[in-house]
Design an enzyme around this catalytic site. Sequence first.
Site, PDB file in Angstrom:
ATOM      1  N   PHE A 141       0.857  -1.191   0.000  1.00  9.58           N
ATOM      2  CA  PHE A 141       0.000   0.000   0.000  1.00  9.58           C
ATOM      3  C   PHE A 141       0.888   1.234   0.000  1.00  9.58           C
ATOM      4  CE2 PHE A 141      -2.331   3.488   1.943  1.00  9.58           C
ATOM      5  CZ  PHE A 141      -3.514   3.454   1.216  1.00  9.58           C
ATOM      6  N   ASP A 226       9.335   2.356   1.323  1.00 11.24           N
ATOM      7  CA  ASP A 226       8.203   3.127   1.833  1.00 11.24           C
ATOM      8  C   ASP A 226       8.134   2.920   3.344  1.00 11.24           C
ATOM      9  OD1 ASP A 226       5.769   4.118   2.654  1.00 11.24           O
ATOM     10  OD2 ASP A 226       4.649   3.380   0.931  1.00 11.24           O
ATOM     11  N   LYS A 255       3.482  10.089   8.298  1.00  9.65           N
ATOM     12  CA  LYS A 255       2.815   9.677   9.532  1.00  9.65           C
ATOM     13  C   LYS A 255       3.506  10.160  10.825  1.00  9.65           C
ATOM     14  CE  LYS A 255       0.292   5.631   7.789  1.00  9.65           C
ATOM     15  NZ  LYS A 255      -1.092   5.903   8.104  1.00  9.65           N
TER      16      LYS A 255
HETATM   17  C1  LIG Z   1       3.101   2.356   3.758  1.00  9.96           C
HETATM   18  C2  LIG Z   1       2.235   3.531   3.429  1.00  9.96           C
HETATM   19  N1  LIG Z   1       2.559   4.328   2.414  1.00  9.96           N
HETATM   20  C3  LIG Z   1       1.826   5.403   2.101  1.00  9.96           C
HETATM   21  C4  LIG Z   1       0.698   5.721   2.793  1.00  9.96           C
HETATM   22  C5  LIG Z   1      -0.106   6.940   2.413  1.00  9.96           C
HETATM   23  O1  LIG Z   1       0.083   7.911   3.362  1.00  9.96           O
HETATM   24  P1  LIG Z   1      -0.934   9.166   3.427  1.00  9.96           P
HETATM   25  O2  LIG Z   1      -2.257   8.620   3.843  1.00  9.96           O
HETATM   26  O3  LIG Z   1      -0.315  10.076   4.448  1.00  9.96           O
HETATM   27  O4  LIG Z   1      -0.958   9.767   2.067  1.00  9.96           O
HETATM   28  C6  LIG Z   1       0.309   4.932   3.870  1.00  9.96           C
HETATM   29  C7  LIG Z   1      -0.915   5.241   4.639  1.00  9.96           C
HETATM   30  O5  LIG Z   1      -1.461   4.430   5.321  1.00  9.96           O
HETATM   31  C8  LIG Z   1       1.093   3.801   4.205  1.00  9.96           C
HETATM   32  O6  LIG Z   1       0.774   3.005   5.229  1.00  9.96           O
END
Ligand SMILES: Cc1ncc(COP(=O)(O)O)c(C=O)c1O
Length: 398
Positions: A141, A226, A255
Amino acid sequence: MPDVTDAEIRALDQAHVLPTYNRLPGLFVRGEGCRLFDSEGRSYLDFLAGIAVCQLGHSHPAVVQAICQQAAKLMHTSNHLLTEPQARLAERLCQISGMERAFFAGCGATANETALKIAKKHGRQKRPSGDYQIVTLLGGFHGRTLGAVSATPKPKYQDPFRPLLPNFVHIPPNDIDALKQTIGSQTAAVLAEPIQGEGGVLPLTREFFQACRELTQRHDALLIVDEVQTGIGRTGKWFAYQHEDIQPDLVCVAKGLGGGMPIGACLASGQAASALDVGEHGSTFGGNALACATALAVLETIVEEGLLVRAAEVGEHLREALERLPQVRQVRGRGLMLGAVLDQPIARETVRQALDLGLVTNATDEHTLRIVPPLILTAAEADEGVELLAAAIERVSV
Ligand SMILES: Cc1ncc(COP(=O)(O)O)c(C=O)c1O
Protein backbone atom coordinates in the site's frame (compact mmCIF):
# COMPACT_ATOMS: atom_id res chain seq x y z
CA MET A 1 -19.94 27.73 20.29
CA PRO A 2 -23.40 26.55 21.39
CA ASP A 3 -23.70 23.08 22.90
CA VAL A 4 -24.25 20.54 20.17
CA THR A 5 -25.02 16.87 20.37
CA ASP A 6 -22.93 14.09 18.86
CA ALA A 7 -25.88 13.33 16.61
CA GLU A 8 -25.87 16.87 15.20
CA ILE A 9 -22.15 16.66 14.38
CA ARG A 10 -22.61 13.23 12.83
CA ALA A 11 -25.44 14.61 10.70
CA LEU A 12 -23.19 17.46 9.50
CA ASP A 13 -20.46 14.96 8.66
CA GLN A 14 -22.88 12.75 6.77
CA ALA A 15 -24.38 15.67 4.88
CA HIS A 16 -21.20 17.54 3.96
CA VAL A 17 -18.14 15.30 3.99
CA LEU A 18 -17.53 13.01 1.01
CA PRO A 19 -18.63 9.54 2.07
CA THR A 20 -15.22 7.86 1.73
CA TYR A 21 -14.86 6.78 5.38
CA ASN A 22 -16.75 4.38 7.60
CA ARG A 23 -16.74 6.24 10.90
CA LEU A 24 -16.86 4.39 14.21
CA PRO A 25 -19.24 5.59 16.98
CA GLY A 26 -18.35 8.49 19.26
CA LEU A 27 -17.30 12.14 18.96
CA PHE A 28 -13.68 12.62 19.97
CA VAL A 29 -12.77 15.89 21.60
CA ARG A 30 -9.48 15.55 23.47
CA GLY A 31 -6.33 13.47 23.78
CA GLU A 32 -3.67 13.12 26.46
CA GLY A 33 -0.77 10.67 26.43
CA CYS A 34 -2.08 7.31 25.21
CA ARG A 35 -5.71 8.22 25.91
CA LEU A 36 -8.49 9.77 23.86
CA PHE A 37 -11.65 11.28 25.35
CA ASP A 38 -15.09 11.54 23.80
CA SER A 39 -17.68 14.28 24.23
CA GLU A 40 -19.20 12.42 27.17
CA GLY A 41 -15.89 12.32 29.01
CA ARG A 42 -15.30 8.60 28.37
CA SER A 43 -11.67 7.65 28.14
CA TYR A 44 -10.22 5.27 25.54
CA LEU A 45 -6.79 3.68 25.46
CA ASP A 46 -5.37 4.37 22.01
CA PHE A 47 -3.79 1.35 20.27
CA LEU A 48 -4.05 3.09 16.89
CA ALA A 49 -2.32 6.48 17.42
CA GLY A 50 -4.05 8.04 14.42
CA ILE A 51 -2.79 5.07 12.34
CA ALA A 52 0.82 5.07 13.44
CA VAL A 53 1.03 8.86 13.55
CA CYS A 54 1.05 10.08 17.16
CA GLN A 55 4.44 8.63 18.20
CA LEU A 56 4.49 10.82 21.31
CA GLY A 57 0.84 10.23 22.12
CA HIS A 58 -1.66 13.06 22.24
CA SER A 59 -0.79 16.65 23.10
CA HIS A 60 2.74 15.85 24.27
CA PRO A 61 4.04 19.07 25.92
CA ALA A 62 7.11 19.16 23.66
CA VAL A 63 4.91 19.05 20.54
CA VAL A 64 2.45 21.60 21.90
CA GLN A 65 5.30 23.93 22.83
CA ALA A 66 7.00 23.60 19.44
CA ILE A 67 3.73 24.33 17.63
CA CYS A 68 2.87 27.33 19.81
CA GLN A 69 6.35 28.84 19.64
CA GLN A 70 6.72 28.40 15.89
CA ALA A 71 3.15 29.51 15.17
CA ALA A 72 3.78 32.71 17.11
CA LYS A 73 6.95 33.33 15.09
CA LEU A 74 6.44 32.15 11.49
CA MET A 75 4.20 29.45 10.07
CA HIS A 76 4.49 29.50 6.33
CA THR A 77 6.45 31.31 3.67
CA SER A 78 6.31 29.09 0.52
CA ASN A 79 9.39 27.30 -0.72
CA HIS A 80 10.55 30.40 -2.59
CA LEU A 81 11.89 31.66 0.74
CA LEU A 82 14.38 29.91 2.99
CA THR A 83 13.45 29.06 6.59
CA GLU A 84 15.53 27.54 9.36
CA PRO A 85 13.27 24.68 10.53
CA GLN A 86 13.20 23.04 7.06
CA ALA A 87 16.98 23.11 6.63
CA ARG A 88 17.50 21.80 10.17
CA LEU A 89 14.92 19.02 9.72
CA ALA A 90 16.52 17.97 6.43
CA GLU A 91 19.89 17.74 8.18
CA ARG A 92 18.44 15.77 11.09
CA LEU A 93 16.56 13.33 8.83
CA CYS A 94 19.75 12.72 6.85
CA GLN A 95 21.64 12.05 10.10
CA ILE A 96 19.19 9.45 11.36
CA SER A 97 18.62 7.77 7.99
CA GLY A 98 22.09 7.82 6.42
CA MET A 99 20.52 9.51 3.39
CA GLU A 100 21.82 12.66 1.68
CA ARG A 101 18.92 15.00 0.88
CA ALA A 102 15.24 15.51 1.67
CA PHE A 103 12.25 16.75 -0.29
CA PHE A 104 9.32 17.77 1.90
CA ALA A 105 5.78 16.79 1.00
CA GLY A 106 2.45 16.99 2.79
CA CYS A 107 1.69 13.31 3.43
CA GLY A 108 2.78 9.76 2.70
CA ALA A 109 1.27 9.53 -0.77
CA THR A 110 3.00 12.69 -1.95
CA ALA A 111 6.30 11.55 -0.43
CA ASN A 112 5.88 8.40 -2.54
CA GLU A 113 4.92 10.46 -5.61
CA THR A 114 8.26 12.22 -5.28
CA ALA A 115 10.10 8.90 -5.28
CA LEU A 116 8.02 7.66 -8.22
CA LYS A 117 8.83 10.76 -10.27
CA ILE A 118 12.52 10.19 -9.57
CA ALA A 119 12.09 6.52 -10.55
CA LYS A 120 10.35 7.51 -13.81
CA LYS A 121 13.11 9.96 -14.66
CA HIS A 122 15.69 7.30 -13.94
CA GLY A 123 13.72 4.85 -16.11
CA ARG A 124 13.62 7.26 -19.03
CA GLN A 125 17.36 7.82 -18.78
CA LYS A 126 17.97 4.06 -18.85
CA ARG A 127 15.34 3.29 -21.49
CA PRO A 128 14.59 6.42 -23.58
CA SER A 129 11.87 4.50 -25.44
CA GLY A 130 9.94 4.45 -22.13
CA ASP A 131 9.71 0.65 -21.76
CA TYR A 132 11.08 0.66 -18.20
CA GLN A 133 9.36 -1.01 -15.26
CA ILE A 134 8.73 -0.11 -11.63
CA VAL A 135 8.33 -3.20 -9.47
CA THR A 136 6.00 -3.18 -6.45
CA LEU A 137 4.69 -5.95 -4.20
CA LEU A 138 1.29 -7.61 -4.03
CA GLY A 139 -0.34 -6.67 -0.74
CA GLY A 140 1.57 -3.39 -0.68
CA PHE A 141 0.00 0.00 0.00
CA HIS A 142 1.47 3.32 -1.05
CA GLY A 143 -1.35 5.86 -0.83
CA ARG A 144 -4.34 7.28 -2.71
CA THR A 145 -2.89 9.64 -5.31
CA LEU A 146 -2.89 8.22 -8.84
CA GLY A 147 0.81 7.32 -8.93
CA ALA A 148 0.57 5.72 -5.51
CA VAL A 149 -2.63 3.87 -6.49
CA SER A 150 -0.87 2.59 -9.64
CA ALA A 151 1.82 1.22 -7.33
CA THR A 152 -0.78 -0.40 -5.03
CA PRO A 153 -2.01 -3.58 -6.67
CA LYS A 154 -5.40 -3.95 -5.01
CA PRO A 155 -8.48 -4.14 -7.31
CA LYS A 156 -10.68 -2.20 -4.89
CA TYR A 157 -8.29 0.75 -4.93
CA GLN A 158 -7.32 0.53 -8.61
CA ASP A 159 -10.29 -0.62 -10.67
CA PRO A 160 -12.50 2.49 -10.40
CA PHE A 161 -9.62 4.67 -11.58
CA ARG A 162 -8.32 2.83 -14.64
CA PRO A 163 -6.45 3.53 -16.80
CA LEU A 164 -3.67 3.95 -14.25
CA LEU A 165 -0.06 4.96 -14.80
CA PRO A 166 1.73 2.45 -17.02
CA ASN A 167 5.07 0.72 -16.29
CA PHE A 168 4.17 -0.97 -12.99
CA VAL A 169 4.66 -4.68 -12.43
CA HIS A 170 3.75 -6.50 -9.23
CA ILE A 171 5.27 -9.60 -7.65
CA PRO A 172 4.46 -11.50 -4.44
CA PRO A 173 6.33 -10.33 -1.33
CA ASN A 174 9.14 -12.56 -0.09
CA ASP A 175 9.33 -14.47 -3.39
CA ILE A 176 13.01 -14.29 -4.28
CA ASP A 177 12.56 -16.34 -7.46
CA ALA A 178 9.92 -13.93 -8.76
CA LEU A 179 12.22 -11.05 -7.87
CA LYS A 180 15.12 -12.58 -9.77
CA GLN A 181 12.91 -13.26 -12.78
CA THR A 182 11.47 -9.73 -12.78
CA ILE A 183 14.44 -7.47 -12.18
CA GLY A 184 16.62 -6.75 -15.19
CA SER A 185 17.98 -3.98 -17.37
CA GLN A 186 14.42 -2.65 -17.87
CA THR A 187 13.88 -2.13 -14.13
CA ALA A 188 13.85 1.51 -13.05
CA ALA A 189 13.01 0.88 -9.39
CA VAL A 190 11.65 -1.46 -6.76
CA LEU A 191 9.24 0.07 -4.26
CA ALA A 192 8.45 -1.84 -1.06
CA GLU A 193 7.33 -1.43 2.54
CA PRO A 194 9.61 -3.23 5.04
CA ILE A 195 6.45 -4.37 6.84
CA GLN A 196 3.28 -4.23 4.76
CA GLY A 197 0.95 -2.23 7.00
CA GLU A 198 -2.41 -2.10 5.26
CA GLY A 199 -1.59 -5.53 3.83
CA GLY A 200 -1.94 -7.16 7.26
CA VAL A 201 1.32 -6.28 9.08
CA LEU A 202 3.39 -8.61 6.92
CA PRO A 203 7.17 -8.20 7.26
CA LEU A 204 9.54 -8.69 4.36
CA THR A 205 12.11 -11.35 5.16
CA ARG A 206 15.69 -10.20 5.61
CA GLU A 207 16.70 -12.40 2.67
CA PHE A 208 14.10 -10.88 0.33
CA PHE A 209 14.88 -7.33 1.39
CA GLN A 210 18.60 -7.88 0.93
CA ALA A 211 17.96 -9.49 -2.48
CA CYS A 212 15.98 -6.37 -3.45
CA ARG A 213 19.01 -4.27 -2.58
CA GLU A 214 21.52 -6.51 -4.29
CA LEU A 215 19.53 -6.96 -7.52
CA THR A 216 18.59 -3.30 -7.85
CA GLN A 217 22.25 -2.36 -7.41
CA ARG A 218 23.32 -4.93 -9.98
CA HIS A 219 20.83 -3.64 -12.58
CA ASP A 220 21.19 0.10 -11.90
CA ALA A 221 17.67 0.31 -10.50
CA LEU A 222 16.62 2.40 -7.49
CA LEU A 223 15.48 0.80 -4.24
CA ILE A 224 12.63 2.86 -2.78
CA VAL A 225 11.64 1.94 0.76
CA ASP A 226 8.20 3.13 1.83
CA GLU A 227 8.70 3.82 5.55
CA VAL A 228 5.52 5.88 5.83
CA GLN A 229 4.12 3.51 8.45
CA THR A 230 7.27 1.77 9.72
CA GLY A 231 9.47 4.86 10.08
CA ILE A 232 10.27 7.27 12.92
CA GLY A 233 10.96 4.67 15.58
CA ARG A 234 7.91 2.50 15.22
CA THR A 235 9.81 -0.78 14.91
CA GLY A 236 12.51 0.06 17.49
CA LYS A 237 14.93 1.74 15.08
CA TRP A 238 14.47 5.05 13.29
CA PHE A 239 13.70 3.15 10.09
CA ALA A 240 12.83 -0.51 9.59
CA TYR A 241 15.42 -1.00 6.83
CA GLN A 242 18.07 -0.36 9.49
CA HIS A 243 17.27 -3.78 11.03
CA GLU A 244 18.42 -5.39 7.79
CA ASP A 245 21.70 -3.52 7.18
CA ILE A 246 20.40 -2.04 3.94
CA GLN A 247 20.89 1.47 2.60
CA PRO A 248 18.16 2.38 0.07
CA ASP A 249 18.32 5.01 -2.68
CA LEU A 250 15.04 6.58 -1.62
CA VAL A 251 13.14 6.50 1.68
CA CYS A 252 9.61 7.85 2.07
CA VAL A 253 8.35 8.97 5.48
CA ALA A 254 5.27 10.75 6.80
CA LYS A 255 2.82 9.68 9.53
CA GLY A 256 4.95 9.64 12.73
CA LEU A 257 7.27 12.41 11.55
CA GLY A 258 4.96 15.24 12.56
CA GLY A 259 3.45 13.58 15.64
CA GLY A 260 0.04 14.66 14.28
CA MET A 261 1.16 17.63 12.19
CA PRO A 262 0.74 16.73 8.48
CA ILE A 263 4.18 16.34 6.91
CA GLY A 264 5.90 13.87 4.61
CA ALA A 265 9.39 13.59 3.22
CA CYS A 266 11.23 11.75 0.49
CA LEU A 267 14.87 11.16 1.40
CA ALA A 268 17.31 10.49 -1.41
CA SER A 269 20.93 9.47 -1.90
CA GLY A 270 23.38 9.14 -4.76
CA GLN A 271 21.98 9.60 -8.27
CA ALA A 272 18.43 9.73 -6.85
CA ALA A 273 19.40 12.85 -4.86
CA SER A 274 20.35 14.77 -8.00
CA ALA A 275 17.64 13.44 -10.33
CA LEU A 276 15.20 16.35 -10.12
CA ASP A 277 16.05 19.78 -11.46
CA VAL A 278 14.68 23.16 -10.42
CA GLY A 279 10.99 23.39 -11.22
CA GLU A 280 10.47 19.67 -11.87
CA HIS A 281 8.81 19.08 -8.52
CA GLY A 282 7.44 21.16 -5.69
CA SER A 283 4.86 21.56 -2.95
CA THR A 284 3.18 24.63 -1.50
CA PHE A 285 2.85 23.28 2.02
CA GLY A 286 5.71 20.77 1.97
CA GLY A 287 8.26 21.57 4.63
CA ASN A 288 6.65 24.70 5.97
CA ALA A 289 8.16 26.19 9.10
CA LEU A 290 5.34 25.06 11.41
CA ALA A 291 5.39 21.42 10.31
CA CYS A 292 9.19 21.23 10.33
CA ALA A 293 9.59 22.81 13.77
CA THR A 294 7.07 20.30 15.09
CA ALA A 295 8.85 17.36 13.44
CA LEU A 296 12.16 18.51 14.91
CA ALA A 297 10.56 18.46 18.37
CA VAL A 298 9.18 14.96 17.71
CA LEU A 299 12.62 13.63 16.73
CA GLU A 300 14.32 15.33 19.67
CA THR A 301 11.77 13.97 22.14
CA ILE A 302 12.11 10.43 20.78
CA VAL A 303 15.80 10.65 21.68
CA GLU A 304 15.30 12.38 25.05
CA GLU A 305 12.72 9.83 26.19
CA GLY A 306 14.58 6.81 24.83
CA LEU A 307 11.59 5.80 22.73
CA LEU A 308 13.45 3.63 20.21
CA VAL A 309 14.43 1.23 22.97
CA ARG A 310 11.01 1.58 24.55
CA ALA A 311 9.23 0.71 21.29
CA ALA A 312 11.34 -2.45 21.02
CA GLU A 313 10.89 -3.45 24.68
CA VAL A 314 7.22 -2.61 25.17
CA GLY A 315 6.60 -4.06 21.71
CA GLU A 316 8.07 -7.37 22.82
CA HIS A 317 5.99 -7.29 26.00
CA LEU A 318 2.87 -6.57 23.95
CA ARG A 319 3.67 -9.35 21.49
CA GLU A 320 4.01 -11.90 24.29
CA ALA A 321 0.73 -10.77 25.88
CA LEU A 322 -1.07 -11.04 22.52
CA GLU A 323 0.41 -14.46 21.88
CA ARG A 324 -1.12 -15.68 25.14
CA LEU A 325 -4.66 -14.96 23.89
CA PRO A 326 -6.23 -18.28 22.90
CA GLN A 327 -7.93 -16.84 19.79
CA VAL A 328 -4.68 -15.34 18.43
CA ARG A 329 -3.11 -17.67 15.87
CA GLN A 330 -0.04 -15.57 15.08
CA VAL A 331 1.48 -12.20 15.94
CA ARG A 332 3.43 -10.52 13.13
CA GLY A 333 5.48 -7.34 12.97
CA ARG A 334 8.15 -5.63 15.00
CA GLY A 335 8.37 -3.14 17.87
CA LEU A 336 5.08 -1.28 18.21
CA MET A 337 3.76 -2.30 14.81
CA LEU A 338 2.02 -5.60 15.44
CA GLY A 339 -0.63 -7.62 13.66
CA ALA A 340 -2.58 -10.19 15.67
CA VAL A 341 -4.08 -12.80 13.39
CA LEU A 342 -7.30 -14.24 14.83
CA ASP A 343 -8.51 -17.79 14.32
CA GLN A 344 -11.94 -16.54 13.22
CA PRO A 345 -12.98 -13.79 10.75
CA ILE A 346 -14.04 -11.44 13.55
CA ALA A 347 -11.39 -8.73 13.51
CA ARG A 348 -13.62 -5.89 12.30
CA GLU A 349 -16.35 -6.66 14.81
CA THR A 350 -13.69 -6.98 17.51
CA VAL A 351 -12.60 -3.39 16.71
CA ARG A 352 -16.17 -2.15 17.27
CA GLN A 353 -16.54 -4.07 20.52
CA ALA A 354 -13.13 -2.91 21.72
CA LEU A 355 -14.19 0.70 21.16
CA ASP A 356 -17.31 0.07 23.18
CA LEU A 357 -15.08 -1.27 25.97
CA GLY A 358 -12.71 1.73 25.81
CA LEU A 359 -9.94 0.67 23.39
CA VAL A 360 -9.23 2.20 19.98
CA THR A 361 -7.69 -0.30 17.58
CA ASN A 362 -7.94 -1.33 13.95
CA ALA A 363 -8.35 -4.28 11.60
CA THR A 364 -6.65 -4.62 8.21
CA ASP A 365 -8.95 -7.48 7.16
CA GLU A 366 -11.45 -9.85 8.75
CA HIS A 367 -8.69 -11.83 10.48
CA THR A 368 -6.03 -9.29 11.39
CA LEU A 369 -5.98 -6.71 14.16
CA ARG A 370 -3.40 -3.97 13.62
CA ILE A 371 -1.88 -2.52 16.77
CA VAL A 372 0.21 0.64 16.36
CA PRO A 373 0.05 2.56 19.66
CA PRO A 374 2.06 5.66 20.60
CA LEU A 375 5.73 4.90 21.27
CA ILE A 376 5.28 6.25 24.81
CA LEU A 377 3.04 3.27 25.68
CA THR A 378 4.00 1.69 29.03
CA ALA A 379 4.02 -2.05 29.73
CA ALA A 380 1.09 -1.51 32.11
CA GLU A 381 -0.90 0.23 29.35
CA ALA A 382 0.01 -2.59 26.98
CA ASP A 383 -1.43 -5.11 29.47
CA GLU A 384 -4.54 -3.01 29.98
CA GLY A 385 -5.10 -2.86 26.21
CA VAL A 386 -4.63 -6.59 25.75
CA GLU A 387 -7.16 -7.24 28.53
CA LEU A 388 -9.70 -5.03 26.77
CA LEU A 389 -8.92 -6.74 23.49
CA ALA A 390 -9.41 -10.15 25.09
CA ALA A 391 -12.81 -9.04 26.39
CA ALA A 392 -13.77 -7.70 22.95
CA ILE A 393 -12.72 -10.92 21.22
CA GLU A 394 -14.66 -12.89 23.84
CA ARG A 395 -17.79 -10.87 23.01
CA VAL A 396 -17.70 -11.76 19.32
CA SER A 397 -16.18 -15.25 19.37
CA VAL A 398 -18.59 -18.03 18.47
C1 LIG B 1 3.10 2.36 3.76
C2 LIG B 1 2.23 3.53 3.43
N1 LIG B 1 2.56 4.33 2.41
C3 LIG B 1 1.83 5.40 2.10
C4 LIG B 1 0.70 5.72 2.79
C5 LIG B 1 -0.11 6.94 2.41
O1 LIG B 1 0.08 7.91 3.36
P1 LIG B 1 -0.93 9.17 3.43
O2 LIG B 1 -2.26 8.62 3.84
O3 LIG B 1 -0.32 10.08 4.45
O4 LIG B 1 -0.96 9.77 2.07
C6 LIG B 1 0.31 4.93 3.87
C7 LIG B 1 -0.91 5.24 4.64
O5 LIG B 1 -1.46 4.43 5.32
C8 LIG B 1 1.09 3.80 4.20
O6 LIG B 1 0.77 3.00 5.23
